[in-house]
Design an enzyme around this catalytic site. Structure first.
Site, PDB file in Angstrom:
ATOM      1  N   PHE A 300       8.172  10.466   3.893  1.00 31.62           N
ATOM      2  CA  PHE A 300       7.710   9.797   2.798  1.00 31.62           C
ATOM      3  C   PHE A 300       6.412   8.806   3.208  1.00 31.62           C
ATOM      4  CE2 PHE A 300       7.975   5.686  -0.006  1.00 31.62           C
ATOM      5  CZ  PHE A 300       7.640   6.213  -1.115  1.00 31.62           C
ATOM      6  N   CYS A 301       5.177   8.886   2.476  1.00 34.58           N
ATOM      7  CA  CYS A 301       4.114   8.046   2.607  1.00 34.58           C
ATOM      8  C   CYS A 301       3.768   8.082   3.821  1.00 34.58           C
ATOM      9  CB  CYS A 301       4.617   6.391   2.021  1.00 34.58           C
ATOM     10  SG  CYS A 301       3.424   5.332   2.026  1.00 34.58           S
ATOM     11  N   LEU A 302       3.490   6.837   4.838  1.00 32.83           N
ATOM     12  CA  LEU A 302       2.913   6.836   5.896  1.00 32.83           C
ATOM     13  C   LEU A 302       3.820   7.670   6.865  1.00 32.83           C
ATOM     14  CD1 LEU A 302       1.130   5.878   8.310  1.00 32.83           C
ATOM     15  CD2 LEU A 302       2.467   3.773   8.375  1.00 32.83           C
TER      16      LEU A 302
END
Length: 560
Positions: A300-302
């Site tokens: 998720f995300c970074l």
């Protein structure tokens, strides 16, 4: 009550007097001043455009006052700040609301006329949004119908008690609005992050958690989750009815998660490469050793950005078969379009942040929370101001907001490298533009099956930018409903948000959406079908845990 307020004011003053004043700021105020000056000068050079805006504004205000005086009702806006029925039914409050929204629209149109760098324009837009969010009539006692009503009911006690809350928050040293959710409503390991499991490995960067199976047979390919650094892993393990981990385990999956350490000054030199090699690649090796199978990564995300780098590193080392597939959720690999976040991707801000980091070796979680909250000020700041300081309402329990406020630090070296190499210079976009451990990273060399999932209302990773990155590296793509965090936590039983699919990959993201098929409910089952299609479709006996170090969620998730 007055005596208590006086004491709290005195305590707050003492703490402020004793507090250490930081000599550095994590941003450059001169960059902000320069951006606003350039905007003003540029606007002054467009007198014709300004005149047209003024004429249009005069016509709009004329139409507004004509309608308001005639008692004409206007359409109710989709804005949670104005949800009380009085904002629509009462002509006084409706007029205040509509005047504010019209003025906001006109000011944003003026800003759109400005010219300059992407970062400078974004800074001006960010400042304007902060100003407009702050002056909303919903934020003031005399112009918010809910506050007026409650003040009458309590004889003003709500305002007195709200002021006491304000003083208490200021005296805490953390600033205002620290009560978005009830901090006592959940307990890690018992009511949240409570899916049974064990820590089965750890090093100085992460603990690896394996979850206890609930089925006799499981898919041959294990799952390994990589979270971002800024928050703990358990966004995917909230209360049981919202837990993605629990749902996956009950679906017959062997689930592992990476739980990052909360860095201290001792980790200040840990960079992006360390998190890729000693974090993700090491975790992949541990999962393979424990299960005898290459895992399906999801992130998720970074965390997804780091997984993409890890996949390219493994491909360059001829070790791509160590990962069966990867799913990147709300993750950017092309940082050309940062939208509102461009305001912070500026040489002056990055230099100021680097000076700020030198004094402590990491960015503090509270500073990061304030930044993320500012990007969604109406939801994460001003709604709390109204509820806590004006209405004197207790903060409601929210597992997602509890997780959001349980932030983690980021090491100095990581943030410097990530900000300059990836955000500012977008080196992942270039073949061999970025290196890990001396190995050039080329995302185009990734041959592992990859699925990219974006979220339609994402305020952190704009879905169009996520789509372009997915298209560049030739992956499959799903668009989920809702925002950056809430769109991920979408259990099928809730039947919310919906999602879009489209086999075509046109260059334009909006063209993709226009021809996409919308599906009701959650994308979770569609994702696991994708995993099955890229796996061996074999079932193996459930993998029991016999050598756990400590129960989940583990020490790293508890670190302050």
């Amino acid at each position: 009550m007055i005596a208590d307020l006086t004491r709290q004011l005195q305590d707050a003053a003492k703490k402020m007097m004793k507090g250490e004043v930081k000599t550095t700021l994590p941003f450059d105020p001169f960059a902000v001043a320069q951006a606003t000056s350039e905007f003003a000068l540029g606007l002054a050079m467009k007198p014709t455009d300004l005149m047209q805006v003024q004429l249009a504004a005069a016509q709009q205000w004329g139409a507004f006052w004509t309608g308001a005086l005639a008692g004409k009702e206007t359409e109710k806006p989709r804005d949670r700040r104005f949800g009380a029925p009085e904002w629509q039914d009462d002509a006084y409050y409706r007029g205040i609301r509509d005047a504010y929204l019209l003025a906001s629209k006109q000011l944003r149109e003026i800003v759109s006329l400005g010219e300059g760098s992407q970062s400078g324009t974004a800074m001006v837009s960010f400042l304007l949004d902060q100003y407009l969010n702050a002056i909303s009539p919903a934020n003031f006692a005399a112009t918010n119908p809910e506050v007026v009503k409650r003040t009458k009911e309590t004889g003003g006690a709500n305002l007195v008690q709200g002021f006491a809350h304000l003083i208490e928050d200021i005296s805490s040293g953390k600033g205002i609005v620290q009560r978005r959710t009830d901090p006592t409503a959940f307990e890690k390991g018992k009511t949240i992050a409570a899916t049974p499991g064990e820590v089965v490995y750890e090093n100085d960067l992460f603990q690896l958690i394996q979850y206890t199976p609930t089925t006799d047979k499981v898919a041959a390919e294990p799952l390994l989750y990589v979270p971002p650094l800024v928050n703990r892993y358990y966004m995917i393990d909230l209360v049981p009815r919202q837990s993605l981990v629990k749902w996956l385990v009950d679906e017959g999956r062997t689930v592992f998660v990476v739980s990052w350490v909360n860095p201290t000054e001792a980790h200040k030199d840990k960079g992006v490469g360390d998190y890729v090699l000693d974090g993700i690649v090491e975790a992949v090796g541990q999962v393979r050793q424990r299960t005898g199978a290459s895992p399906d990564l999801f992130a998720f995300c970074l965390g997804g950005t780091l997984v993409a780098i890890a996949l390219a590193w493994l491909a360059a080392k001829k070790r791509a078969d160590e990962v069966n597939s990867a799913t990147l959720i709300g993750s950017l690999v092309d940082f050309a379009d940062m939208r509102d976040w461009s305001a912070f991707v500026h040489e002056g801000h990055l230099a100021a942040l680097e000076d700020h980091l030198e004094s402590q070796g990491f960015i503090d979680s509270l500073e990061l929370q304030r930044l993320f909250a500012a990007m969604r000020a109406n939801d994460l700041i001003w709604s709390s101001v109204v509820n806590h300081y004006l209405l004197d309402r207790p903060a409601p329990p929210s597992d997602l907001l509890y997780w959001f406020e349980d932030g983690a630090r980021i090491p100095s070296a990581f943030l410097k490298g990530y900000n300059r190499d990836l955000l500012l210079n977008n080196r992942l976009k270039e073949p061999a533009g970025f290196e890990v451990g001396g190995v050039p990273i080329d995302l185009a060399a990734i041959k592992t099956p990859v699925l990219v999932i974006a979220l339609k209302d994402d305020h952190v990773s704009a879905w169009e930018a996520v789509y372009r990155g997915a298209r560049d590296i030739g992956t499959e793509f799903i668009l989920g409903g809702s925002g950056h965090n809430a769109g991920v936590i979408n259990p099928p039983a809730a039947n919310k948000h919906g999602f879009w699919t489209n086999k075509a990959k046109p260059a334009d993201a909006n063209e993709w959406l226009a021809s996409a098929t919308r599906h009701e409910g959650s994308w979770w089952p569609t994702w696991t079908k994708w995993l099955d299609a890229h796996g061996g479709k074999r079932k193996v006996p459930a993998r029991t845990i016999k050598d756990g170090i400590e129960p989940a969620p583990g020490r790293y998730a508890m670190m302050k």
